[in-house]
Structures are given as C-alpha cells and as structure tokens.
Design an enzyme around this catalytic site. Structure first.
Site, PDB file in Angstrom:
ATOM      1  N   ARG A 226      -9.571   4.759 -12.794  1.00  0.00           N
ATOM      2  CA  ARG A 226      -9.350   5.228 -11.429  1.00  0.00           C
ATOM      3  C   ARG A 226      -9.991   6.590 -11.134  1.00  0.00           C
ATOM      4  O   ARG A 226     -10.589   6.757 -10.061  1.00  0.00           O
ATOM      5  CB  ARG A 226      -7.847   5.265 -11.112  1.00  0.00           C
TER       6      ARG A 226
ATOM      7  N   GLY B   6       0.787  -1.227   0.000  1.00  0.00           N
ATOM      8  CA  GLY B   6       0.000   0.000   0.000  1.00  0.00           C
ATOM      9  C   GLY B   6       0.815   1.271   0.000  1.00  0.00           C
ATOM     10  O   GLY B   6       0.274   2.354   0.236  1.00  0.00           O
TER      11      GLY B   6
ATOM     12  N   CYS C 225     -19.221   7.728 -23.379  1.00  0.00           N
ATOM     13  CA  CYS C 225     -20.512   8.400 -23.216  1.00  0.00           C
ATOM     14  C   CYS C 225     -20.857   8.537 -21.731  1.00  0.00           C
ATOM     15  O   CYS C 225     -21.861   8.007 -21.248  1.00  0.00           O
ATOM     16  CB  CYS C 225     -21.587   7.618 -23.970  1.00  0.00           C
TER      17      CYS C 225
ATOM     18  N   GLU D 262       4.319  -6.459   0.524  1.00  0.00           N
ATOM     19  CA  GLU D 262       3.712  -6.683  -0.782  1.00  0.00           C
ATOM     20  C   GLU D 262       3.511  -5.381  -1.562  1.00  0.00           C
ATOM     21  O   GLU D 262       2.389  -4.966  -1.843  1.00  0.00           O
ATOM     22  CB  GLU D 262       2.351  -7.375  -0.605  1.00  0.00           C
ATOM     23  N   PRO D 263       4.567  -4.708  -1.976  1.00  0.00           N
ATOM     24  CA  PRO D 263       4.395  -3.514  -2.814  1.00  0.00           C
ATOM     25  C   PRO D 263       3.982  -3.896  -4.224  1.00  0.00           C
ATOM     26  O   PRO D 263       4.440  -4.895  -4.776  1.00  0.00           O
ATOM     27  CB  PRO D 263       5.792  -2.885  -2.810  1.00  0.00           C
ATOM     28  N   GLY D 264       3.112  -3.111  -4.814  1.00  0.00           N
ATOM     29  CA  GLY D 264       2.723  -3.308  -6.211  1.00  0.00           C
ATOM     30  C   GLY D 264       2.785  -1.993  -6.948  1.00  0.00           C
ATOM     31  O   GLY D 264       3.642  -1.773  -7.806  1.00  0.00           O
TER      32      GLY D 264
END
Length: 465
Positions: free
Chosen positions: A358, A272, A389, A314-316
């Site tokens: 996002r 995170g 649209c 757990e870095p992504g």
C-alpha cells in the site's frame, strides 16, 4: 542522532511524549505491554509469536474482527429499524479473505461480498451459503458468471452491458433465475486517494447514471434476470458521511424514476468506511455512519414520496483493518545526514512491499512501535523500509521511534489487516508470511506461510522428483 524537531517530518506527525505508547484508535483493543515491555496482542507477546512462527508475521485479533462485525450489523439494523426498513451488511472479502475469517463474520450475522472466482471459491469452501453472497467485478468472465449462477449466488452486481448479455445467455441455457443489482456511478468525488475513489466518471466501474435506465430496462426484458435494485460505491478509506449523503441523494433520483416501470426493492450503498492508520486519523464512529447515512436515505425517499428500500452496505477494511498487526525483525539501522543538521534514520526490516504494497502503490501512511521491549532512547525521526530492491520499498514513511532501535529488535506495524495480505506478492522471490489468529492467549495459523521451496515450485526449469 537527529533532533526530534526535524524539518523532514510532515506537519501531521507529532513528536510523541512516550515512544512506547500504543494509540488506542490504531491498535486492536487487546493490545498492550507485558511486564517486560513487549507488545502483547490478545494476551500473547510479539516475542512469543516471533519465536513460534518467525517473521515477518501477520497477526489477526479474532475478537477485534468479531466485535467490529457485530458493531456494524447492530448499528445498521438499528438505524434501518428507526426508519421502517431493514439492512444487510456484507463483509467485503477483497480486504482480506480466508475460510476462517469468512466463518467469523458469518457467525456474527454478516453476509460476504466477493469479486473474483477465487474469492467465490474461498467463501464456498468456508461453508458460506451461496445465497448470502454478493458477486462484484468489472470483468467477470463467462466461466465466473456461469459458476456463480450454478451455485446460486444471492446477488450479482452487474457492471456492464456485456455482462448483462452474458448472464442472459447463461440463464437461458440453464433455466435459472438470477437476482442482479446494477452498479451505477454517482459522480460523487470522495475525499480519498485517486486510486481509491470509485464513483467519479472517468473510471472502470459501473454505469453512468444517464445510462443506467437503459441497462435496467434491458434486464427487465430478460426472463432469467430479476432486477432487485441499484448499487453505488464511492471509494475507500473515507472519513465523514458527506460523500455518502450526496451519493445517496443522486442515486435515489434514479431509484424513484425506475419505480415507474416496476419494483426496486433494494439499494446498496457500498462501503469504504475509513480507519485510523496513524494517531492523527479520526475515523467516524460506526453508529454515526449508520445513523446519518440511513437517515439521509429516508429523507430522500420522503421528499420523493416513495418507500425506503431495503438497504445493504459492504464494509471490509473497517472490520478487519485494525485487527491486523505485522511483526518484523530489524536487520540494519542507518543514519542518513541530509545537511543543516537534519537527517533521518532508516530502519530495515525483513519484509516490505511484498507483504504491504500500500505505501508503494499510493503513499499510504502507517505507524510503528518497538515490539520486543520498551525503547529507552529519545524520539528519532525514522523511516521503516523493506528488504526489496526498490527505493520505494517503504513500510512506514514517517515515524518517531526510540533512537536505541537495534538489529534483532522486533517492530510492529498496526492496522495491516486490510489489503496487505490481499496484495501480497513474491517480489524478489520472497515468500509470503504466515497469518496467525490470536484469541484469549492462544494462536492458530489460518493461512500457512510460504517457503522458498513453495516459491520455486512454479519454476518449470527446476527438475521435480
């Protein structure tokens, strides 16, 4: 043309001295400008890339991914060694996963975290050793769990009581022994968007701390399950270490209690870690994150008189996010007057929420720069929007771009390496764009772009040859 001092601009958005500048925290280290002013990434201009592959186009800087993976591995290795333990770093594949990227991070010493059967198959197809995989998910199906056990996934992160019983049945039937971590909810409310916070009590992931002891006791009673520790993830796009420190303190209380009934060799504190999306974002340096989080664990263990467990992270996004740049072609430019001398310029591009959901999902902020040339106009408050649209089809909500942006220009949006391709869709039957890796002046397609024929191929009402 509108005044650069515009009441519609958010407080954090600063009028740039140079509308062509590339803030270093937001762009890959290789980003720059060519002699004729075009954006360059890894020695290739945006113009060349667009001519070769078309637009929209997601460009991924291989060296940026590799260097960030190495930095995380080195920082956590060194921090753990300082406190007499070890650390493992898993790349969180949900940020963006392809076989090529999986191979990059494994070559840099990382393991891989997956959270669906599809992601598991991508990692296996990449040649990642199953024993170095962690498998997440709040609703792993019986088929997914069976496949994970059969191929020998290193660790399954258990998320519910039902999952424990599913694994008990699978291991009893196959005779396998499966290592598991138990995911817990620490109750720490991370300072991030509600959709990105995963450690508050009212959400779908994990066991509340009060229920975790019973879950661990049940696992320890099952011959085919090997309980190896706890897992906690507090959210995504987090700056600072305060939330991680508080979460570690709470989880260590449970960790110490569990030691009374058996070993608890591992503690996974998730990921995170935030990145910069705009010039005002100030992400915490990797070395600071590692040093302070591991020190907090060591202090908590010392206070309780227990050994420091082996640690995992757990870095992504923090590995792949800044490596990605999306290139679009401008289609239309429209000035919208809103009264009292204020207004905004709408710049429409040939992608949108189908390749970057996002902003529409949770108001994520991005930045943009003219990519095919240098802008010569004055800064003008602009909104970059897509072709879909939906009025909420916004790519960059607020940005100052030169007032000479015109149809046919290329725009580049940085920090799109994480969660953009992962969340991509075919909304309005728009094909998903190709993903191209760049390094040392060379480019390679790592995920093929779709064609209209690909999109229509799933429609059973269209006759097939």
């Amino acid at each position: 043309m509108h005044s650069p001092v515009d009441s519609l601009a958010p407080d954090w958005l600063v009028v740039p001295d140079d509308v062509n500048e590339l803030p270093t925290a937001v762009w890959p280290a290789s980003a720059g400008r060519s002699d004729d002013g075009a954006l360059m990434i890894a020695g290739i201009t945006a113009t060349e890339l667009a001519q070769t592959y078309g637009t929209p186009l997601l460009v991924l800087d291989e060296d940026e991914v590799r260097s960030r993976a190495r930095a995380f591995r080195t920082a956590f290795d060194e921090a753990a060694a300082d406190h007499g333990t070890t650390a493992q770093v898993y790349y969180a594949g949900k940020a963006f996963l392809s076989t090529v990227v999986a191979r990059w991070v494994v070559e840099e010493g990382l393991r891989v975290d997956v959270c669906t059967g599809g992601e598991l198959e991508v990692a296996l197809a990449a040649g990642v050793a199953a024993s170095s995989l962690g498998f997440h998910g709040n609703n792993k199906s019986l088929a997914e769990l069976t496949r994970a056990v059969e191929v020998g996934v290193g660790t399954i992160i258990v998320d519910s009581a039902i999952e424990i019983e599913r694994l008990a049945a699978i291991t009893a039937r196959t005779g396998a022994t499966q290592r598991v971590l138990v995911r817990v909810i620490s109750g720490v409310h991370a300072e991030t968007h509600d959709f990105l916070a995963t450690a508050h009590e009212d959400q779908k992931f994990g066991f509340p701390l009060a229920d975790a002891e019973a879950a661990v006791a049940r696992i320890r009673d099952i011959p085919g399950l090997d309980f190896v520790g706890l897992h906690c993830h507090i959210g995504s796009q987090i700056f600072g270490v305060a939330g991680f420190r508080e979460s570690a303190e709470r989880v260590l209380e449970l960790h110490a209690a569990l030691l009374d009934e058996g070993p608890v060799p591992h503690l996974n504190l998730g990921g995170g870690f935030g990145i910069a999306y705009t010039s005002v974002d100030d992400p915490t340096p990797i070395e600071t994150l590692a040093g302070e989080i591991v020190a907090a664990v060591a202090e908590g263990c010392a206070a309780r008189g227990i050994a420091v467990p082996a640690l995992s992270f757990e870095p992504g996004r923090a590995i792949v996010g800044t490596a990605g740049v999306t290139i679009y072609e401008v289609g239309t430019v429209k000035d919208v007057e809103l009264g009292s001398g204020f207004g905004r310029t709408y710049i429409s591009v040939d992608g949108g929420m189908s390749d970057n959901a996002r902003p529409a999902l949770y108001g994520a902020q991005f930045s943009a720069r003219l990519a095919s040339r240098l802008g010569v106009g004055a800064p003008q408050l602009s909104r970059v929007v897509g072709k879909h649209c939906e009025s909420g089809d916004i790519v960059v909500d607020h940005e100052y771009l030169p007032d000479d942006v015109s149809p046919g220009d290329l725009l580049a949006v940085p920090a799109t390496g994480a969660y953009c391709a992962s969340l991509a869709s075919n909304y309005n039957h728009v094909p998903r764009p190709p993903i191209v890796a760049v390094r040392d002046g060379r480019s390679t397609v790592i995920v093929r772009g779709e064609t209209i024929a690909d999109v229509l191929s799933r429609d059973a009402g269209i006759p097939r040859p």
